[in-house]
Design a protein around this motif. Structure first.
Motif, PDB file in Angstrom:
ATOM      1  N   LEU A   1      27.790  47.495 -43.596  1.00 23.20           N
ATOM      2  CA  LEU A   1      27.882  46.047 -42.625  1.00 23.20           C
ATOM      3  C   LEU A   1      27.828  45.050 -43.491  1.00 23.20           C
ATOM      4  N   VAL A   2      27.217  44.911 -44.600  1.00 22.94           N
ATOM      5  CA  VAL A   2      27.416  43.652 -45.269  1.00 22.94           C
ATOM      6  C   VAL A   2      28.893  43.533 -46.043  1.00 22.94           C
ATOM      7  N   GLU A   3      29.496  44.659 -46.314  1.00 26.33           N
ATOM      8  CA  GLU A   3      30.842  44.656 -46.681  1.00 26.33           C
ATOM      9  C   GLU A   3      31.924  44.116 -45.526  1.00 26.33           C
ATOM     10  N   ARG A   4      31.681  44.531 -44.367  1.00 29.25           N
ATOM     11  CA  ARG A   4      32.373  44.056 -43.232  1.00 29.25           C
ATOM     12  C   ARG A   4      32.322  42.681 -43.018  1.00 29.25           C
ATOM     13  N   LEU A   5      30.938  42.313 -43.127  1.00 25.95           N
ATOM     14  CA  LEU A   5      30.722  40.932 -42.875  1.00 25.95           C
ATOM     15  C   LEU A   5      31.259  40.052 -43.858  1.00 25.95           C
ATOM     16  N   GLU A   6      31.408  40.509 -44.937  1.00 31.79           N
ATOM     17  CA  GLU A   6      32.213  39.760 -46.012  1.00 31.79           C
ATOM     18  C   GLU A   6      33.613  39.580 -45.834  1.00 31.79           C
ATOM     19  N   GLU A   7      34.319  40.679 -45.271  1.00 33.80           N
ATOM     20  CA  GLU A   7      35.714  40.838 -44.806  1.00 33.80           C
ATOM     21  C   GLU A   7      35.860  39.625 -43.817  1.00 33.80           C
ATOM     22  N   GLU A   8      34.935  39.662 -42.923  1.00 29.14           N
ATOM     23  CA  GLU A   8      35.216  38.814 -41.687  1.00 29.14           C
ATOM     24  C   GLU A   8      34.947  37.335 -41.798  1.00 29.14           C
ATOM     25  N   LEU A   9      34.053  37.149 -42.824  1.00 27.74           N
ATOM     26  CA  LEU A   9      33.908  35.632 -43.201  1.00 27.74           C
ATOM     27  C   LEU A   9      34.903  35.240 -44.023  1.00 27.74           C
TER      28      LEU A   9
ATOM     29  N   ASP B   1      27.214  31.630 -30.549  1.00 28.98           N
ATOM     30  CA  ASP B   1      28.285  32.303 -30.113  1.00 28.98           C
ATOM     31  C   ASP B   1      28.596  33.628 -30.767  1.00 28.98           C
ATOM     32  N   ARG B   2      27.746  34.014 -32.102  1.00 27.46           N
ATOM     33  CA  ARG B   2      27.953  34.955 -32.705  1.00 27.46           C
ATOM     34  C   ARG B   2      26.572  35.700 -33.189  1.00 27.46           C
ATOM     35  N   SER B   3      26.372  36.862 -33.362  1.00 25.14           N
ATOM     36  CA  SER B   3      25.255  37.447 -33.784  1.00 25.14           C
ATOM     37  C   SER B   3      25.507  38.750 -34.689  1.00 25.14           C
ATOM     38  N   LEU B   4      24.332  39.456 -35.253  1.00 21.11           N
ATOM     39  CA  LEU B   4      24.555  40.098 -36.131  1.00 21.11           C
ATOM     40  C   LEU B   4      23.392  41.143 -35.875  1.00 21.11           C
ATOM     41  N   ASN B   5      23.592  42.407 -35.853  1.00 21.59           N
ATOM     42  CA  ASN B   5      22.620  43.393 -35.647  1.00 21.59           C
ATOM     43  C   ASN B   5      22.479  44.546 -36.758  1.00 21.59           C
ATOM     44  N   PRO B   6      21.758  44.598 -37.736  1.00 22.62           N
ATOM     45  CA  PRO B   6      21.485  45.592 -38.685  1.00 22.62           C
ATOM     46  C   PRO B   6      21.477  46.992 -38.194  1.00 22.62           C
ATOM     47  N   TYR B   7      20.742  47.018 -37.061  1.00 16.99           N
ATOM     48  CA  TYR B   7      20.210  48.421 -36.509  1.00 16.99           C
ATOM     49  C   TYR B   7      20.201  48.347 -34.903  1.00 16.99           C
ATOM     50  N   ARG B   8      20.685  49.717 -34.510  1.00 21.57           N
ATOM     51  CA  ARG B   8      20.602  49.905 -32.883  1.00 21.57           C
ATOM     52  C   ARG B   8      19.385  50.708 -32.530  1.00 21.57           C
ATOM     53  N   GLY B   9      18.719  50.263 -31.612  1.00 17.73           N
ATOM     54  CA  GLY B   9      17.251  50.585 -31.228  1.00 17.73           C
ATOM     55  C   GLY B   9      16.403  49.771 -31.995  1.00 17.73           C
TER      56      GLY B   9
ATOM     57  N   ALA C   1      31.371  43.582 -38.060  1.00 19.36           N
ATOM     58  CA  ALA C   1      30.083  43.121 -38.070  1.00 19.36           C
ATOM     59  C   ALA C   1      29.427  42.260 -37.122  1.00 19.36           C
ATOM     60  N   LEU C   2      30.196  41.084 -36.855  1.00 19.63           N
ATOM     61  CA  LEU C   2      29.919  40.160 -35.824  1.00 19.63           C
ATOM     62  C   LEU C   2      30.063  40.554 -34.377  1.00 19.63           C
ATOM     63  N   SER C   3      29.295  40.288 -33.601  1.00 20.65           N
ATOM     64  CA  SER C   3      29.362  40.400 -32.128  1.00 20.65           C
ATOM     65  C   SER C   3      29.396  38.804 -31.488  1.00 20.65           C
ATOM     66  N   TRP C   4      30.332  38.801 -30.502  1.00 21.82           N
ATOM     67  CA  TRP C   4      30.852  37.563 -29.882  1.00 21.82           C
ATOM     68  C   TRP C   4      30.164  37.548 -28.602  1.00 21.82           C
ATOM     69  N   ASN C   5      29.685  36.096 -28.127  1.00 21.19           N
ATOM     70  CA  ASN C   5      29.521  35.962 -26.626  1.00 21.19           C
ATOM     71  C   ASN C   5      30.023  34.318 -26.257  1.00 21.19           C
ATOM     72  N   THR C   6      30.130  34.472 -24.888  1.00 21.94           N
ATOM     73  CA  THR C   6      30.636  33.089 -24.537  1.00 21.94           C
ATOM     74  C   THR C   6      29.457  32.775 -23.391  1.00 21.94           C
ATOM     75  N   SER C   7      28.191  33.186 -23.409  1.00 24.06           N
ATOM     76  CA  SER C   7      27.131  33.077 -22.571  1.00 24.06           C
ATOM     77  C   SER C   7      26.719  31.601 -22.636  1.00 24.06           C
TER      78      SER C   7
ATOM     79  N   ALA D   1      23.415  34.374 -35.494  1.00 24.17           N
ATOM     80  CA  ALA D   1      22.205  34.694 -35.018  1.00 24.17           C
ATOM     81  C   ALA D   1      21.733  36.030 -35.493  1.00 24.17           C
ATOM     82  N   LEU D   2      20.724  36.182 -36.129  1.00 27.23           N
ATOM     83  CA  LEU D   2      20.313  37.435 -36.685  1.00 27.23           C
ATOM     84  C   LEU D   2      19.211  38.150 -35.966  1.00 27.23           C
ATOM     85  N   SER D   3      19.157  39.126 -35.397  1.00 28.43           N
ATOM     86  CA  SER D   3      18.449  39.704 -34.389  1.00 28.43           C
ATOM     87  C   SER D   3      18.749  39.315 -32.965  1.00 28.43           C
TER      88      SER D   3
END
Length: 362
Positions: free
Chosen positions: A113-121, A70-78, A58-64, A132-134
């Protein structure tokens, strides 16, 4: 780069890109050649296609150092909003699709996505910080009205007392006002509504399926009245095209109810540069040369400078002037005051992880 380099370049109503650049990861390249035999007309309108993708994480991580999360979540691609300048367009190539018209017409909905997020949390050792959503594409794009994935995510985050920041240019965010109000009551949410221009005619081609400027300002007002911390992002600022509106955009957002503001300079990574230049040639040919010249002045002579510390703001006299204008306008309007910064700070201390997979709402 002029649009006449692209044989299939075409302005399509409701779409931002005028052509599909090749996928840079494709092993072969095909080029259409008119030999007089193929007579079928190219459609002026393109339907939106959606395919499902089972989510593995679910979560994408960055060190920018340029990003405040440092983490974001995107429900859709495109993204069907079709903003021609979108820095996320090049990511569509990873899915064997073009960053051009494919990015706004061939969407991917992430299922599970919600189920994966629940697991990761719920993983041992998970450290709570705002999500960060979006982070890449708009979580409130038109597809959300049907799929409602963003709403399900907010329900989970509220139940877990997990903070979230949202960036959108859609009035659909108001559908979830009840959840946002509850999240705000626990200091768990802030919403940033991005503004690019108050010119509705410019918006129709620049951001063809995003909400109108008036609708976004009304969204800011409704969120503020509901007690949801809300600000605006003047993003992106396009030299020679929208930069003259900076003060008016900030003033309109402040009048609507925004307490905080930020800005970013136009970014043209990878395929976005030729797509944006073709869009300029199609819609604003008399300004195209000037706009690209100013962009390159802010990018060390290039279309884009990806270096940390430079990619969001640019460099040089013109970029420095934009920063000075932004700060002066914020001071005059009372935006970004210390008290506001504290109110926008999210609480990470109340987080309560899911007890186990599947029983969060039991």
């Amino acid at each position: 780069m002029s649009t006449n380099r692209h044989r299939d370049a075409m302005v399509r109503k409701g779409r931002g890109a005028t052509f599909d650049p090749r996928n840079r990861f494709a092993p072969t390249v095909s080029e259409a050649v008119d030999d007089g035999w193929w007579q079928e007309a190219v459609p002026e309108r393109l339907a939106t296609e959606v395919r499902d993708e089972r989510t593995r994480s679910a979560l994408s991580w960055n060190t920018s150092p340029d990003l405040p999360f440092d983490r974001s979540l995107n429900p859709y691609r495109g993204c069907e909003h079709g903003c021609i300048y979108c820095y996320a367009r090049p990511s569509h190539a990873y899915w064997d699709l073009s960053p051009g018209l494919d990015f706004e017409t061939r969407l991917i909905a992430r299922t599970g996505l919600v189920e994966r997020l629940e697991e990761e949390l719920g993983k041992p050792g998970y450290v709570c910080r705002p999500i960060a959503l979006s982070g890449n594409t708009d979580c409130y794009q038109p597809l959300e009205a049907e799929r409602r994935t963003t709403r399900a995510i907010l329900e989970l985050l509220l139940a877990c007392r997990h903070p979230v920041s949202i960036v959108t240019k859609s009035a659909l965010v108001l559908r979830d006002l009840d959840l946002l109000r509850d999240l705000a009551g626990h200091r768990l949410v802030r919403v940033m509504v991005s503004l690019t221009s108050l010119d509705s005619d410019l918006k129709r081609t620049l951001e063809p399926r995003a909400a109108s400027p008036g609708a976004r300002l009304r969204a800011i007002g409704t969120l503020a009245e509901a007690g949801v911390p809300v600000g605006t992002l003047v993003a992106p600022v396009i030299p020679g095209l929208t930069d003259h509106e900076m003060e008016r955009l900030l003033g309109a957002a402040r009048e609507a109810g925004a307490d905080w503001a930020g800005w970013t300079l136009l970014r043209l990574p990878r395929e976005v540069a030729p797509l944006f230049e073709a869009w300029l040639e199609a819609h604003y040919p008399e300004r195209a040369a000037k706009v690209m010249s100013l962009i390159r002045q802010c990018r060390g002579g290039l279309d884009y400078d990806p270096r940390f510390g430079h990619r969001m703001r640019g460099q040089g006299v013109f970029a420095d002037l934009l920063e000075q204008r932004f700060r002066a306008a914020c001071r005059r309007l009372g935006l970004n005051a210390p008290a506001t910064s504290e109110a926008m700070r999210l609480d990470t201390t109340a987080f309560r992880p899911p007890r186990a997979q599947g029983d969060l709402f039991d």
